[in-house]
Design an enzyme around this catalytic site. Sequence first.
Site, PDB file in Angstrom:
ATOM      1  N   VAL A 126       8.464  15.790  17.516  1.00 20.11           N
ATOM      2  CA  VAL A 126       6.973  15.751  16.975  1.00 20.11           C
ATOM      3  C   VAL A 126       5.985  16.914  17.753  1.00 20.11           C
ATOM      4  CG1 VAL A 126       4.626  14.121  17.551  1.00 20.11           C
ATOM      5  CG2 VAL A 126       6.476  13.128  16.453  1.00 20.11           C
ATOM      6  N   HIS A 127       5.574  17.786  16.737  1.00 14.79           N
ATOM      7  CA  HIS A 127       4.658  18.468  17.351  1.00 14.79           C
ATOM      8  C   HIS A 127       3.279  18.875  16.668  1.00 14.79           C
ATOM      9  CE1 HIS A 127       6.321  21.152  13.987  1.00 14.79           C
ATOM     10  NE2 HIS A 127       8.118  20.834  14.708  1.00 14.79           N
ATOM     11  N   GLY A 128       2.779  19.750  17.017  1.00 12.07           N
ATOM     12  CA  GLY A 128       2.007  19.559  15.781  1.00 12.07           C
ATOM     13  C   GLY A 128       1.400  19.922  14.628  1.00 12.07           C
TER      14      GLY A 128
END
Length: 160
Positions: free
Chosen positions: A16-18
């Site tokens: 999970v990242h931007g």
Amino acid sequence: MNTPNIVLTRVDNRLVHGQVGVVWTSSIGANLLLVANDDAAKSELQQELMAATAETSGVGIRFWSLEKTISTISKASPRQKIFLIIKTPQDALTLAKGGVPIKKLNVGNMHHSGNKVSLTKKVYVDQADIAAFKELVKLGVDVYIQDVPDEKKILIEDVI
């Protein structure tokens, strides 16, 4: 036993990242991010960083091992629109063989390492990755490469 409402499963070695937490989550209408990864399930630091991204998007987030995902996901509420995020194609295969109903597998980011070769500018694979993708396709999973929602999908069969 319910069939969980998995709206999308994504392979992304960053988890999970931007881009995942904001762009993809809103595009697919997910309200729960489920990170199925043995290491992340044990790492408070990784969980804190990913939870901050989920909070920005206003969605829930869970961190489960692959085994817990296999044994527990069928208990999900029908109102949960699950975005299942995993690190490798082998993890996807483990989940699928374990009974997790993965219908679509979006391949996002697989960084270059070792003897991996490029399929696209963001997806690098080795023979084990290719074998896992081929087996997933045989299991009836729609496997495709797509970095962001507005990009054209590239069917995995067209590039391996």
